[in-house]
Design an enzyme around this catalytic site. Structure first.
Site, PDB file in Angstrom:
ATOM      1  N   CYS A  17      21.618   4.503  12.135  1.00 51.02           N
ATOM      2  CA  CYS A  17      20.740   5.665  12.632  1.00 51.02           C
ATOM      3  C   CYS A  17      19.955   5.989  11.283  1.00 51.02           C
ATOM      4  O   CYS A  17      19.936   5.283  10.335  1.00 51.02           O
ATOM      5  CB  CYS A  17      21.382   7.045  12.828  1.00 51.02           C
ATOM      6  N   CYS A  20      21.449   6.414   7.994  1.00 55.99           N
ATOM      7  CA  CYS A  20      21.793   5.341   7.255  1.00 55.99           C
ATOM      8  C   CYS A  20      20.441   4.939   6.429  1.00 55.99           C
ATOM      9  O   CYS A  20      20.592   4.466   5.310  1.00 55.99           O
ATOM     10  CB  CYS A  20      22.005   4.052   8.181  1.00 55.99           C
ATOM     11  N   ASP A 441     -22.054  -1.268   6.356  1.00 55.21           N
ATOM     12  CA  ASP A 441     -22.888  -2.111   5.554  1.00 55.21           C
ATOM     13  C   ASP A 441     -23.754  -2.659   6.557  1.00 55.21           C
ATOM     14  O   ASP A 441     -23.204  -3.134   7.650  1.00 55.21           O
ATOM     15  CB  ASP A 441     -21.968  -3.311   4.681  1.00 55.21           C
ATOM     16  N   ASP A 647     -18.403  -6.374  -0.578  1.00 53.49           N
ATOM     17  CA  ASP A 647     -18.181  -4.965  -0.300  1.00 53.49           C
ATOM     18  C   ASP A 647     -16.759  -4.578  -0.854  1.00 53.49           C
ATOM     19  O   ASP A 647     -16.222  -3.538  -0.327  1.00 53.49           O
ATOM     20  CB  ASP A 647     -18.132  -4.688   1.458  1.00 53.49           C
TER      21      ASP A 647
END
Length: 755
Positions: A17, A20, A441, A647
């Site tokens: 769960c 944990c 761009d 870029d």
């Protein structure tokens, strides 16, 4: 100097769960030398960043194991994924093997314990009023195999409680254990003849047994559903063939793909998938690359062309040289990227992590308080208080909270990979749905990135077009700029012989200087010409350049020995799908900007064709980052869409960097999101991000509301106002189904449609 900071991925087993995973995160994250620790409950994995000069991987694994879990370093290969899947399937089969008898015995137990309450008569030899001890003892015998089948709850839950880190198993172990022990005491008193009729109606064997059976059923359904969250990776891995044909001295030999080495020559027949990345050394064919690029039309391949593993050879024989094998292939890197994304966390999960760490201890305290309050303050009988105590314990569900975010991310990123939108992390997935500005761009993103020379306007009577083109193309022959490529291609198409430049210098954002056959060449924009004091830049030339710009063409001035001799026009066509993509973004409420090094007139012409009104023109490469930062300073959340090559700084600065993938190699490592299908994948990526985050919010809402409403009801909140109490068996069933509902809701993302 080599950095000692490393990142390692771990496979962690034994988590049941969110408590944990939160506990592991907290303890390991607090270790000296550990910079960050992210544990993913859904993928049963962790990503830890640590300083290996301070703490070793072994120390980290040992710390996790002291908490009661198993940890081992994860490999980056597909074999690791396959092993995990095999283990998950084996666990599922083992769960099913235990589940069927547990459900059978639980049904019998329920019939015997509750049958008379619903009109079912029991045989006289075991009816509660005629044979109370037999009635109780049969229930005891029936509950034993159920508890044995659910022994994991006790084997994991009680040790976790002793370590001071209780989890969901602890809640089930305490609740069912208390019911079982209390019922054993009742069985003993019945055997001793103490208040027999009172005790025989006060047994909770059926509660313990049915609870374990229902929760086990929920865990089985949850595990079965979680297996389907990895469908996308399984489908990607299935694309790679298991065998390949190796050519050695013209002899053909079938070998496993995993044995292919770099430099091997492989034969790929029509209808076969290419086994690894490489290049064609013999033959020609059409290759279907749709699994990478989304492009439905096959791509022609000839000698020297690159090919990617898992793409499909359509018609001719190909011999390829293996260049990238194993985990270096594009497909392997994509799979690795998707797995990394599925194991990552979105920031929205931080709140859940903090709550999960303390959730189970708080629930245990609330259960004890509720039971004692009803017994001492409410003057209730002990069986009533015990029922309240058990109901509070078993209705609380940390699993639903823990699975709410990671399961949606797993399915969402996997579906994105299937649709050609690779999202690299949960953080990027969450941020993408918040974007309100996108900066494009121009070259290679909105346009095809393949400029063509459309016009050559001569200005010198001493030189003809071919002479000018030969000199300019020779000067540009050493440049990799797209505009240079357009000029060189035009010269080669005319069959002009190019000369090697004696000197070449690129002036970023302005132009080039070169020396060709003793002639000084200048090529660039008007600003460059003025700086170099070129003569002949008269008004008529400026008007001509303005005319080119108005129709979206880039004008380049060419000077020979300091005098202007020609005006060249180069156009990069807008992608056909660009206007529709821009319109779609506007409908999503996103503001669009275009960024380009072109002059403003040319930029506006291209932007108008695309439907963009906001532009940044004449931007030098290093200024792209500044433009993105300026928009962020105005309060916008900015996504940058570029080709992933020049870029990179702007992509990194943006809140979300979106790189255009070629499907072969470029941009696989660039950006937070990679569009393997190119521009059409942008709407898909953004819409998927919104759908995934909507799904996460739904999961979190139901997980929290379930606990917020369920725990007070289980504590007797309705009973205070004349309503019913919550039967522990119903509470247990609701807890089991809460996790299943969260995973099932996440699985709906598998049906997200491409846009």
């Amino acid at each position: 100097m080599t950095s000692s900071i490393v990142k390692q991925r771990l496979n962690i087993s034994g988590m049941t769960c969110a408590s944990c995973s939160a506990r592991i995160e907290k303890v390991v994250g607090d270790m000296v030398g550990v910079q960050s620790m992210q544990v993913n409950l859904a993928t049963e994995s962790a990503a830890v960043v640590f300083d290996q000069a301070v703490v070793s991987p072994r120390q980290i694994r040992e710390t996790i194991e002291r908490l009661g879990f198993k940890a081992q370093a994860a490999s980056v290969g597909g074999s690791d994924f396959e092993r995990q899947q095999e283990e998950a399937i084996a666990r599922l089969k083992a769960m099913a093997k235990r589940l069927y008898p547990a459900l059978t015995f639980a049904a019998l137990l329920l019939i015997i314990a509750m049958g008379e309450m619903v009109g079912l008569s029991l045989p006289t030899f075991m009816a509660p009023h005629q044979a109370p001890f037999t009635f109780a003892f049969v229930q005891f015998l029936l509950v034993l195999p159920i508890m044995w089948s659910g022994r994991n709850f006790y084997q994991l839950g009680f040790p976790a409680l002793w370590r001071g880190a209780p989890n969901m198993d602890s809640l089930i172990a305490i609740g069912t254990g208390a019911a079982f022990v209390y019922s054993i005491w009742g069985l003993v008193e019945i055997g001793l003849g103490i208040e027999v009729m009172v005790r025989v109606m006060d047994l909770y064997f059926e509660s313990a047994g049915v609870l374990i059976a229902l929760v086990s059923l929920g865990k089985y359904l949850e595990a079965s559903s979680k297996l389907r969250t990895s469908d996308a990776i399984r489908q990607l891995m299935a694309l790679t063939p298991e065998e390949a044909t190796l050519l050695v001295n013209e002899m053909q030999t079938k070998i496993p793909v995993v044995e292919i080495e770099k430099g091997d020559i492989l034969l790929v027949k029509p209808g076969e998938r290419i086994p690894v990345d490489g290049s064609v050394v013999k033959g020609s064919s059409s290759v279907d690359e749709s699994m990478l690029t989304g492009e439905s039309l096959p791509v022609s391949k000839k000698v020297g062309d690159p090919v990617a593993g898992a793409t499909l050879n359509k018609n001719g024989l190909l011999q390829i040289r293996a260049e990238r094998v194993g985990q270096d292939t594009v497909l392997a890197r994509i799979i690795s990227m998707v797995r990394e994304a599925q194991g990552s966390k979105a920031p929205i999960a931080n709140l859940v992590d903090r709550i999960s760490l303390y959730f189970v201890p708080i629930v245990i305290v609330l259960a004890i308080f509720a039971g004692l309050a009803w017994y001492f303050i409410g003057q209730a009988e002990f069986p009533f208080a015990l029922r309240i105590f058990i109901a509070v314990l078993v209705i609380a569900c940390p699993c639903a909270m823990g699975l709410a975010t990671p399961t949606s991310i797993m399915v969402g990123t996997g579906r994105g990979a299937q649709l050609g939108a690779l999202v690299k992390s949960g953080e990027a997935l969450e941020m993408a749905q918040k974007i309100d500005v996108i900066v494009f761009d121009k070259t290679g993103t909105l346009t095809y990135g393949r400029p063509e020379l459309t016009d050559l306007y001569p200005l010198s009577p001493e030189m003809d077009d071919d002479q000018i083109l030969m000199l300019v193309a020779s000067a540009e022959s050493g440049s990799e700029h797209p505009l240079a490529e357009a000029i060189v291609n035009a010269a080669r198409e005319k069959g002009l012989a190019l000369a090697e430049p004696d000197y070449f210098e690129a002036v970023p954002g302005k132009g080039i200087r070169a020396l060709v056959r003793g002639v000084n060449i200048l090529l660039g924009n008007l600003e460059f010409m003025v700086e170099q004091e070129v003569t002949g830049v008269v008004e008529v030339v400026a008007q001509k350049a303005h005319g080119f710009a108005k129709v979206g063409k880039t004008a380049l001035y060419c000077a020979v020995d300091g005098r202007l001799v020609a005006l060249l026009a180069i156009a990069d066509r807008l992608k056909a799908e660009a206007p529709a993509i821009i319109l779609g973004l506007k409908k999503m409420g996103i503001k669009v900007f275009m960024l380009t090094g072109d002059n403003e007139i040319t930029a506006r012409a291209i932007a108008a064709q695309a439907g963009i009104s906001e532009i940044f023109a004449q931007v030098l490469p290093e200024q792209k980052l500044e433009r993105v930062a300026a928009l962020q300073a105005e309060g916008f959340r900015v996504a940058m869409v570029g080709d992933g090559i020049n870029d990179a700084p702007a992509l990194a600065r943006a809140d979300v960097g979106i790189a255009m993938g070629t499907g072969i190699d470029v941009a696989i490592e660039s950006g937070d999101i990679v569009l393997m299908k190119g521009l059409p994948g942008l709407l898909t990526a953004l819409s998927l991000s919104r759908a995934t985050m909507r799904n996460i919010r739904q999961n979190l809402f139901w997980a929290f509301i379930y606990n917020i409403i369920g725990i007070p009801v289980a504590a007797g909140g309705l009973y205070l106002f004349g309503g019913p109490t919550l039967n522990p068996m119903i509470a247990g069933g609701a807890m089991a189904m809460s996790s299943v509902s969260v995973v099932s809701n996440a699985l709906r993302l598998r049906f997200f449609r491409d846009l």
